[in-house]
Design a protein around this motif. Structure first.
Motif, PDB file in Angstrom:
ATOM      1  N   PHE A  42       3.746  -0.223  16.126  1.00  0.00           N
ATOM      2  CA  PHE A  42       2.694  -1.098  15.618  1.00  0.00           C
ATOM      3  C   PHE A  42       2.946  -2.565  15.957  1.00  0.00           C
ATOM      4  O   PHE A  42       2.001  -3.334  16.116  1.00  0.00           O
ATOM      5  CB  PHE A  42       2.546  -0.940  14.106  1.00  0.00           C
ATOM      6  N   ASN A  49      -8.299   5.574  13.824  1.00  0.00           N
ATOM      7  CA  ASN A  49      -8.159   4.159  13.466  1.00  0.00           C
ATOM      8  C   ASN A  49      -9.427   3.356  13.752  1.00  0.00           C
ATOM      9  O   ASN A  49      -9.374   2.249  14.286  1.00  0.00           O
ATOM     10  CB  ASN A  49      -6.969   3.537  14.206  1.00  0.00           C
ATOM     11  N   GLU A 107     -11.958   1.984   9.421  1.00  0.00           N
ATOM     12  CA  GLU A 107     -11.756   0.720   8.711  1.00  0.00           C
ATOM     13  C   GLU A 107     -12.451  -0.442   9.407  1.00  0.00           C
ATOM     14  O   GLU A 107     -12.471  -1.562   8.868  1.00  0.00           O
ATOM     15  CB  GLU A 107     -10.257   0.421   8.560  1.00  0.00           C
ATOM     16  N   TYR A 156      -7.954   7.310   9.603  1.00  0.00           N
ATOM     17  CA  TYR A 156      -8.215   5.885   9.397  1.00  0.00           C
ATOM     18  C   TYR A 156      -7.063   5.191   8.677  1.00  0.00           C
ATOM     19  O   TYR A 156      -6.254   5.813   7.988  1.00  0.00           O
ATOM     20  CB  TYR A 156      -9.510   5.680   8.612  1.00  0.00           C
ATOM     21  N   THR A 157      -6.999   3.866   8.843  1.00  0.00           N
ATOM     22  CA  THR A 157      -5.979   3.043   8.207  1.00  0.00           C
ATOM     23  C   THR A 157      -6.370   2.739   6.769  1.00  0.00           C
ATOM     24  O   THR A 157      -7.468   2.245   6.506  1.00  0.00           O
ATOM     25  CB  THR A 157      -5.783   1.726   8.980  1.00  0.00           C
ATOM     26  N   PHE A 179      -0.221  -1.418   6.778  1.00  0.00           N
ATOM     27  CA  PHE A 179      -0.924  -1.905   7.966  1.00  0.00           C
ATOM     28  C   PHE A 179      -2.413  -2.124   7.703  1.00  0.00           C
ATOM     29  O   PHE A 179      -3.182  -2.313   8.645  1.00  0.00           O
ATOM     30  CB  PHE A 179      -0.739  -0.919   9.123  1.00  0.00           C
ATOM     31  N   GLY A 180      -2.813  -2.110   6.439  1.00  0.00           N
ATOM     32  CA  GLY A 180      -4.224  -2.237   6.102  1.00  0.00           C
ATOM     33  C   GLY A 180      -4.855  -3.528   6.568  1.00  0.00           C
ATOM     34  O   GLY A 180      -6.029  -3.564   6.931  1.00  0.00           O
ATOM     35  N   HIS A 211      -4.004  -5.144   9.238  1.00  0.00           N
ATOM     36  CA  HIS A 211      -3.767  -5.281  10.680  1.00  0.00           C
ATOM     37  C   HIS A 211      -2.955  -6.546  10.945  1.00  0.00           C
ATOM     38  O   HIS A 211      -1.917  -6.734  10.314  1.00  0.00           O
ATOM     39  CB  HIS A 211      -5.082  -5.243  11.444  1.00  0.00           C
ATOM     40  N   SER A 219      -0.150   4.986   5.074  1.00  0.00           N
ATOM     41  CA  SER A 219      -0.687   3.958   5.968  1.00  0.00           C
ATOM     42  C   SER A 219      -1.914   4.455   6.718  1.00  0.00           C
ATOM     43  O   SER A 219      -2.780   3.658   7.091  1.00  0.00           O
ATOM     44  CB  SER A 219       0.388   3.510   6.962  1.00  0.00           C
ATOM     45  N   ASN A 220      -2.005   5.770   6.933  1.00  0.00           N
ATOM     46  CA  ASN A 220      -3.143   6.335   7.652  1.00  0.00           C
ATOM     47  C   ASN A 220      -3.435   7.728   7.111  1.00  0.00           C
ATOM     48  O   ASN A 220      -2.523   8.558   7.031  1.00  0.00           O
ATOM     49  CB  ASN A 220      -2.837   6.406   9.156  1.00  0.00           C
TER      50      ASN A 220
END
Length: 286
Positions: A30, A132, A135, A161-162, A168-169, A171, A252-253
Motif C-alpha cells: 500500500f 477497491n 468507496e 471495498y475499503t 486505509f479508509g 487512502h 481494511s477491506n
C-alpha cells in the motif's frame, strides 16, 4: 445471522491462499500506491485473479478460460494482464478516462460507463467483479445491485471495498480520516499544497463493514451469498467480520462473494437445494 444454505459449510478454495505471508505482502504494498503504482496495483491484480479463479472453480468446477470477466472500475491494465493469463475475456468499465489510461496502460475493448448504471443487458457475463471501487462512488449498493443484474444465473459476483474506519479508509489522507474526512482533506492540502487525489465527499466516501454485511443479509431470494470475509487477513482471522465495532477498525477491506441462482426451464429461480453445484458454502468463521 446472514442467510445460508442448510448444509455443512466448507472452507472456500481461496482460504488456502490466505496466509499470513500473503497478508503482509499485500498490506506492505500500500505504501507504493502513489509512488510506484505498478507494485501496488500489480500485486492486487494478481491476488484478485487468484481470488476470482478459486471461487469460480468452487462454484462451477471450471477455470476462467473463456469466461467474460466484467471489472467495474477496472482502471489501468494490470488486471487485464492477470485475467488474460487465466484465459478469461477481460472487460473493464471505468467512468474516468484518465484512470483508463493511467501509467500509460490501455485495455482493448474498455468501456466508459458508470458502475451505478452499467451499460450492459441483464445476465450478460459469467463473472462481475469490483476491487477497491465502492468507496469511490456515492451509492455503492446501487452499484452492487447493478453488478448482480448483469451477472448470469449460476455466475459469480465479487464485491471488494475499503472499509472507512480501517487503517486505509482515508487512502492518502490517512490516518487523519479518523478525525473526519473533511479534516483529513484540509490537512493534506496544507501539508502538500494540493488537493488529495481522493477527495472526501467527491471521489471518496465512508463505507462501513456493517453496510456490506447488511446488504448481503438483505439480498433477494434468487441471490446466494457464498462468503463474506476480510480480504487482507489470513484465513484464521476471518472471524473478525462477525464482531461489531472491531470489524470496522480491523477489516481494511471487505469482500462479498455472491451467485445468482440458476433458472428453471420456466424462467424461475431454482429453489435452494443442497445438491446444486456450489451449494457447499455457508457462513462460518473459517
Amino acid at each position: 445471522m446472514l442467510r445460508a444454505e442448510q448444509t455443512t459449510p466448507r472452507r472456500p478454495r481461496f482460504a488456502r491462499r490466505a496466509t499470513l505471508r500473503r497478508s503482509l505482502r499485500l498490506l506492505g504494498s500500500f505504501r507504493f500506491e502513489q509512488s510506484d503504482p505498478a507494485v501496488f496495483y500489480g500485486g492486487v491484480a494478481a491476488d484478485t485473479a487468484d481470488l476470482v479463479s478459486d471461487f469460480y472453480r468452487d462454484l462451477t468446477g471450471d477455470s476462467l478460460r473463456g469466461a467474460i470477466v466484467l471489472d467495474v472500475g477496472g482502471g489501468p491494465g494490470y488486471f487485464a494482464d492477470e485475467f488474460g493469463r487465466a484465459g478469461a475475456r477481460y472487460l473493464p468499465v471505468e467512468p474516468d478516462p484518465s484512470e483508463m489510461h493511467a501509467a500509460g496502460l490501455r485495455v482493448a475493448g474498455a468501456v466508459r460507463g458508470s458502475g451505478m448504471a452499467l451499460p450492459f443487458r441483464d445476465d450478460a457475463v459469467e463473472v462481475c467483479i469490483s476491487s477497491n471501487v465502492a468507496e469511490h462512488v456515492p451509492h455503492p449498493w446501487v452499484m452492487a445491485g447493478e453488478m448482480l443484474r448483469v451477472t448470469k444465473p449460476g455466475g459469480l459476483m465479487v464485491f471488494s471495498y475499503t472499509v472507512w474506519h480501517g487503517p486505509f479508509g482515508g487512502h492518502e489522507t490517512g490516518p487523519w480520516h479518523y478525525l473526519g474526512g473533511e479534516y483529513a482533506a484540509r490537512r493534506y492540502r496544507r501539508k502538500h499544497g494540493r488537493e488529495p487525489k481522493n477527495r472526501f465527499g467527491r471521489s471518496l466516501f465512508a463505507v462501513r463493514a456493517a453496510e456490506g454485511l447488511r446488504w448481503a443479509r438483505e439480498t433477494p431470494d434468487d441471490i446466494r451469498i457464498l462468503a463474506v470475509f476480510p480480504r487482507y487477513h489470513p484465513h484464521w482471522a476471518w472471524w473478525v467480520v462477525h464482531v461489531p465495532v472491531l470489524r470496522e477498525l480491523l477489516v481494511s477491506n471487505l469482500v462479498v462473494v455472491a451467485t445468482k441462482r440458476p433458472r428453471s426451464a420456466y424462467g424461475e429461480s431454482t429453489p435452494p437445494d443442497a445438491t446444486q453445484r456450489g451449494a457447499r458454502f455457508g457462513f462460518a468463521p473459517w
